[in-house]
Write a protein that holds these residues in place. Sequence first.
Motif, PDB file in Angstrom:
ATOM      1  N   ARG A  48       7.592  -6.891  -2.016  1.00 44.50           N
ATOM      2  CA  ARG A  48       6.867  -6.354  -0.862  1.00 44.50           C
ATOM      3  C   ARG A  48       5.710  -5.501  -1.356  1.00 44.50           C
ATOM      4  O   ARG A  48       5.861  -4.756  -2.318  1.00 44.50           O
ATOM      5  CB  ARG A  48       7.770  -5.426  -0.034  1.00 44.50           C
ATOM      6  CG  ARG A  48       8.643  -6.123   0.940  1.00 44.50           C
ATOM      7  CD  ARG A  48       9.123  -5.156   2.010  1.00 44.50           C
ATOM      8  NE  ARG A  48      10.142  -5.797   2.814  1.00 44.50           N
ATOM      9  CZ  ARG A  48      11.440  -5.572   2.678  1.00 44.50           C
ATOM     10  NH1 ARG A  48      11.897  -4.714   1.789  1.00 44.50           N
ATOM     11  NH2 ARG A  48      12.300  -6.208   3.441  1.00 44.50           N
ATOM     12  N   TRP A  49       4.587  -5.597  -0.693  1.00 42.72           N
ATOM     13  CA  TRP A  49       3.482  -4.675  -0.954  1.00 42.72           C
ATOM     14  C   TRP A  49       2.525  -4.767   0.201  1.00 42.72           C
ATOM     15  O   TRP A  49       2.544  -5.732   0.959  1.00 42.72           O
ATOM     16  CB  TRP A  49       2.760  -5.018  -2.265  1.00 42.72           C
ATOM     17  CG  TRP A  49       1.969  -6.307  -2.218  1.00 42.72           C
ATOM     18  CD1 TRP A  49       2.488  -7.571  -2.247  1.00 42.72           C
ATOM     19  CD2 TRP A  49       0.548  -6.458  -2.103  1.00 42.72           C
ATOM     20  NE1 TRP A  49       1.471  -8.486  -2.179  1.00 42.72           N
ATOM     21  CE2 TRP A  49       0.275  -7.842  -2.101  1.00 42.72           C
ATOM     22  CE3 TRP A  49      -0.510  -5.555  -2.040  1.00 42.72           C
ATOM     23  CZ2 TRP A  49      -1.025  -8.341  -2.007  1.00 42.72           C
ATOM     24  CZ3 TRP A  49      -1.804  -6.059  -1.951  1.00 42.72           C
ATOM     25  CH2 TRP A  49      -2.049  -7.442  -1.933  1.00 42.72           C
ATOM     26  N   ASN A  50       1.684  -3.764   0.386  1.00 43.63           N
ATOM     27  CA  ASN A  50       0.627  -3.839   1.387  1.00 43.63           C
ATOM     28  C   ASN A  50      -0.667  -3.220   0.898  1.00 43.63           C
ATOM     29  O   ASN A  50      -1.604  -3.922   0.565  1.00 43.63           O
ATOM     30  CB  ASN A  50       1.049  -3.186   2.714  1.00 43.63           C
ATOM     31  CG  ASN A  50       1.897  -4.103   3.542  1.00 43.63           C
ATOM     32  OD1 ASN A  50       2.988  -4.448   3.138  1.00 43.63           O
ATOM     33  ND2 ASN A  50       1.402  -4.546   4.666  1.00 43.63           N
ATOM     34  N   CYS A  51      -0.715  -1.880   0.827  1.00 48.44           N
ATOM     35  CA  CYS A  51      -2.024  -1.232   0.658  1.00 48.44           C
ATOM     36  C   CYS A  51      -2.481  -1.191  -0.791  1.00 48.44           C
ATOM     37  O   CYS A  51      -3.658  -1.145  -1.068  1.00 48.44           O
ATOM     38  CB  CYS A  51      -1.970   0.173   1.223  1.00 48.44           C
ATOM     39  SG  CYS A  51      -1.090   1.339   0.179  1.00 48.44           S
ATOM     40  N   LYS A  52      -1.563  -1.179  -1.717  1.00 47.20           N
ATOM     41  CA  LYS A  52      -1.885  -1.088  -3.143  1.00 47.20           C
ATOM     42  C   LYS A  52      -2.661   0.182  -3.466  1.00 47.20           C
ATOM     43  O   LYS A  52      -3.489   0.209  -4.377  1.00 47.20           O
ATOM     44  CB  LYS A  52      -2.678  -2.328  -3.595  1.00 47.20           C
ATOM     45  CG  LYS A  52      -2.382  -2.734  -5.028  1.00 47.20           C
ATOM     46  CD  LYS A  52      -3.123  -4.008  -5.389  1.00 47.20           C
ATOM     47  CE  LYS A  52      -3.144  -4.187  -6.889  1.00 47.20           C
ATOM     48  NZ  LYS A  52      -4.006  -3.198  -7.563  1.00 47.20           N
TER      49      LYS A  52
ATOM     50  N   SER B  43       4.874  -7.567   8.277  1.00 48.23           N
ATOM     51  CA  SER B  43       5.483  -6.617   7.349  1.00 48.23           C
ATOM     52  C   SER B  43       6.571  -5.835   8.060  1.00 48.23           C
ATOM     53  O   SER B  43       6.913  -6.125   9.202  1.00 48.23           O
ATOM     54  CB  SER B  43       4.425  -5.654   6.818  1.00 48.23           C
ATOM     55  OG  SER B  43       3.616  -6.303   5.877  1.00 48.23           O
ATOM     56  N   LYS B 204      -9.188 -10.579   3.102  1.00 48.84           N
ATOM     57  CA  LYS B 204      -8.583 -11.220   1.934  1.00 48.84           C
ATOM     58  C   LYS B 204      -9.246 -12.546   1.551  1.00 48.84           C
ATOM     59  O   LYS B 204      -8.914 -13.142   0.532  1.00 48.84           O
ATOM     60  CB  LYS B 204      -7.078 -11.419   2.156  1.00 48.84           C
ATOM     61  CG  LYS B 204      -6.259 -10.242   1.657  1.00 48.84           C
ATOM     62  CD  LYS B 204      -6.362 -10.104   0.133  1.00 48.84           C
ATOM     63  CE  LYS B 204      -5.856  -8.762  -0.342  1.00 48.84           C
ATOM     64  NZ  LYS B 204      -6.232  -8.463  -1.732  1.00 48.84           N
ATOM     65  N   SER B 212      -5.456  -5.327   2.718  1.00 51.57           N
ATOM     66  CA  SER B 212      -4.187  -5.710   2.099  1.00 51.57           C
ATOM     67  C   SER B 212      -3.917  -7.207   2.298  1.00 51.57           C
ATOM     68  O   SER B 212      -4.681  -7.898   2.971  1.00 51.57           O
ATOM     69  CB  SER B 212      -3.037  -4.912   2.717  1.00 51.57           C
ATOM     70  OG  SER B 212      -2.618  -5.513   3.926  1.00 51.57           O
ATOM     71  N   TRP B 213      -2.816  -7.686   1.720  1.00 52.99           N
ATOM     72  CA  TRP B 213      -2.513  -9.122   1.780  1.00 52.99           C
ATOM     73  C   TRP B 213      -2.391  -9.651   3.203  1.00 52.99           C
ATOM     74  O   TRP B 213      -2.553 -10.840   3.442  1.00 52.99           O
ATOM     75  CB  TRP B 213      -1.217  -9.433   1.010  1.00 52.99           C
ATOM     76  CG  TRP B 213       0.022  -8.925   1.683  1.00 52.99           C
ATOM     77  CD1 TRP B 213       0.610  -7.716   1.484  1.00 52.99           C
ATOM     78  CD2 TRP B 213       0.840  -9.592   2.658  1.00 52.99           C
ATOM     79  NE1 TRP B 213       1.716  -7.566   2.276  1.00 52.99           N
ATOM     80  CE2 TRP B 213       1.891  -8.715   3.010  1.00 52.99           C
ATOM     81  CE3 TRP B 213       0.784 -10.849   3.274  1.00 52.99           C
ATOM     82  CZ2 TRP B 213       2.876  -9.034   3.944  1.00 52.99           C
ATOM     83  CZ3 TRP B 213       1.773 -11.167   4.224  1.00 52.99           C
ATOM     84  CH2 TRP B 213       2.789 -10.270   4.536  1.00 52.99           C
ATOM     85  N   GLU B 214      -2.111  -8.749   4.147  1.00 50.52           N
ATOM     86  CA  GLU B 214      -1.893  -9.219   5.517  1.00 50.52           C
ATOM     87  C   GLU B 214      -3.177  -9.701   6.183  1.00 50.52           C
ATOM     88  O   GLU B 214      -3.127 -10.401   7.181  1.00 50.52           O
ATOM     89  CB  GLU B 214      -1.328  -8.084   6.365  1.00 50.52           C
ATOM     90  CG  GLU B 214       0.026  -7.629   5.927  1.00 50.52           C
ATOM     91  CD  GLU B 214       0.737  -6.875   7.021  1.00 50.52           C
ATOM     92  OE1 GLU B 214       1.661  -7.452   7.596  1.00 50.52           O
ATOM     93  OE2 GLU B 214       0.372  -5.731   7.315  1.00 50.52           O
TER      94      GLU B 214
END
Lengths: 248, 619
Positions: A48-52, B43, B204, B212-214
């Motif tokens: 899981r990851w989002n903002c980094k 998420s 992205k 972010s990836w989303e």
Amino acid sequence: MKYNFKVFRGDKDSGGLVDYNVDVDEGMVVLDVIHRIQAHQANDLAVRWNCKAGKCGSCSCEINGKPRLSCMTRMNEFSPDKPVTVTPVKTFPVIKDLVTDVSWNYEQNKRIKPFKPDPKKKDAKGYVMFQEDVDRVQEFRKCIECYLCQDVCHVLRDHDRKDKFVGPRFMIRLASLEMHPLDTEDRIPAVRDEYGSGFCNITRCCTDVCPEKIQITDNGIIPLKERVVDRYYDPIARIFGGGKKKQK
Amino acid sequence: MLNPKEIQTIEHDVVVVGAGGAGLRAAIECSKLGLNTGIVCKSLLGKAHTVMAEGGMAAALGNVDARDHWKIHFRDTMRGGKFLNQWRMAELHAKEAPDRVRELEEWGAVFDRTKDGYISQRNFGGHRYPRLAHVGDRTGLEMIRSLQDYGIHQGISVHMECTALDIIKDGEKVSGLVAYWRETGRFIVFKCKAIILATGGAGKAWKITSNSWEYTGDGYALAYEAGAELMDMEFTQFHPTGMVWPLSVKGILVTEGVRGDGGILLNNKGERFMFKYIPEKFAAETADTEEEANRWLKGDKNARRPPELLTRDVVARSINNEVKEGRGSPHGGAFLDIASRVPAEAIKRKLPSMYHQFKELAEVDITKEPMEVGPTLHYFMGGIRVDHDTQMSRVPGLFAAGEAAAGLHGANRLGGNSLSDLLVFGRLAGVGAADYIRKNTGTINLDEEQVKISVRRATDILNRESGTNPYLVHEDLQQVMQDNVGIIRVEHELKKAIDELQRLKKDTEKVKAPGSSQYNPGWHEAISLRCMMITAEAVTLAALERKESRGAQTRLDFFGEDKEWQKYNIVLRKGKDGNMEVEKVLRTSTSPELERIANSTIEALDAEVAAEKENLKIS
């Protein structure tokens, strides 16, 4: 520079560490390495990851056994001579690879009585409260819900008393409500009876791992424990009944 | 083949896709209005991109400077958007933002305070007065947590780690949504009368982005495929200040609050270069000497604003130009200096997460040395074309709000107008959906054939014997967009991008995700490629069509704004032949009153507002 990574692959039933040799460039963090493995060696590696950028709290895991945010852990703190292990947080059940089932935390949050502001503290321009009175609440509200504190809490991790104690994350959520200058709800009985404040034995492990550097124990949990003591065990307050009064 | 009857089905009145600020606010409104409401989010709850918003939320509360008023906020928004904004949306936004901020406080948000105990407000680019309600530099987190903690007690069903695949229609109307659970890889069908898309943008698809990836344009693609129109897609905002080093954090946002609180931009010669780039339109309101800019920072109300606080398109282009002409920082950006301007303690207090971000990711102490920054793809002004009052697209029952929708920001968004956009239009989309459902009481039918097609397209990716690596196709796409549809655009590069996108579409059709369907990021990546491709094509076609430079669109071959083009928005839709159609759509005329306000001089409008406030006091 080449590094050897040992990453947990598997699910709730089985699994183990799998070796990956990866090129690491200057400035990379552990999450970058995981992504590189994912793109080139293991497309289905779950993480899981989002903002980094250390702001969302999604990428919690254990790096060489230490609970960390993988996006904020720089590779230059590790030597290429030794393998870097990356495993899922231990306190919550594994779904797959580095992803765990943290739904228990969402259930705890739902149990907490919501914010109830005092309408008397409002005028035509809005609510009035002063910066010095909100400073301590704002500290707790920096929480990014990474659950690293929940991961290291002995009550949850070693004793698995999720039935008795809501854990440090929700103790500071409770503190942020109890110390909110506008709030009128009383949660102190529940802090003792339902959320299990007595289970915390103040080892401060939660504070040590907090990426937001929130003083979880000293500024959140201890003051809550004191409020419980004042309410239930202070002899003077009990005689005069003053202990029932809500303090903000 | 999976029998659609065996797929799990959940019924809601309305399904909100996305759980950022707009999605949560929309869901809260729907639930308040008595709808059975579900949220579908990719998420976990509370992780949406809204948490990344730093600087604040614009609303003319007038707490710090009592001269502020909705009319001035409206004027700033229109000028910032280079007059391509939808008038009515800019009006609604400016009028309703203050109530939305106060409501968030009512629900538990703890904003920074003024000395007299009210919500404090900070300066930001393009805003005439200090207007951004904020919490240090983590306002987005405060917003999402407040909505989350309030929202979980409103009877909303939250479906986490669930990805929307396709909208199902009954004739013209929305009747459902196909999605899949990440954890198990199983499909789910939501039967519903209305859908609100609050899916954010699509950064992205570019290599250097703060997103972010989303952010893969899911809402744009789903709406487009369902027959809705996209608008203003050429306007992609490059935030002027993203991190440029180390490589692994390139693109991560550095809040405009740094400049709002006194930070200045320098080139490698130590020149404060923004003074060279003040556009004529803003000259009357911008300081032209360092001395005046410094007086403004100290609070002199007669001094004009420093040029670092010009709108984002201007600042991003200026940095780009300094770098191009050889005056960039060592890693190809500009220096952003707050260390020499503000005491160390104040920096740590006002910009704590910037302090940590640089300290931990770049080993730079921003209280002692300047940051290196450069443009990063940050935001989509364009999106799904909606009705200005109801937020409904041209597909009955399909709504959009926040970054997923077009209209409020025109050609360029002002910082701080996004968080307020989320709450104002999230709420209005909820009201719109409730109205729609009240008026459309007939039964709806869920077409199994459409469900089958959607499921098959997703499972084909797993079932293929072999194919292209989804991650590498994505990297390829990012490079194409970065190189050809970047901050400065030119016809031959845009045409090249269109050709490359055709090639990439073919790669996308052959993409293969190894492994099982359970929590498989490769599969997820492969599924999102389709959405990114549609979005990338829409941006490129619109950028090619608009033959002028305006706001976030800069054409090397068409210098400057063209009055004629101010009359048009560019709209894209799926044509009958399945190809993307582009159309120049004449902007509808609006109330002369709004036009008058937007075109007033600031002195005249200040005087008008002061007189109005005086009258209110007397009456």
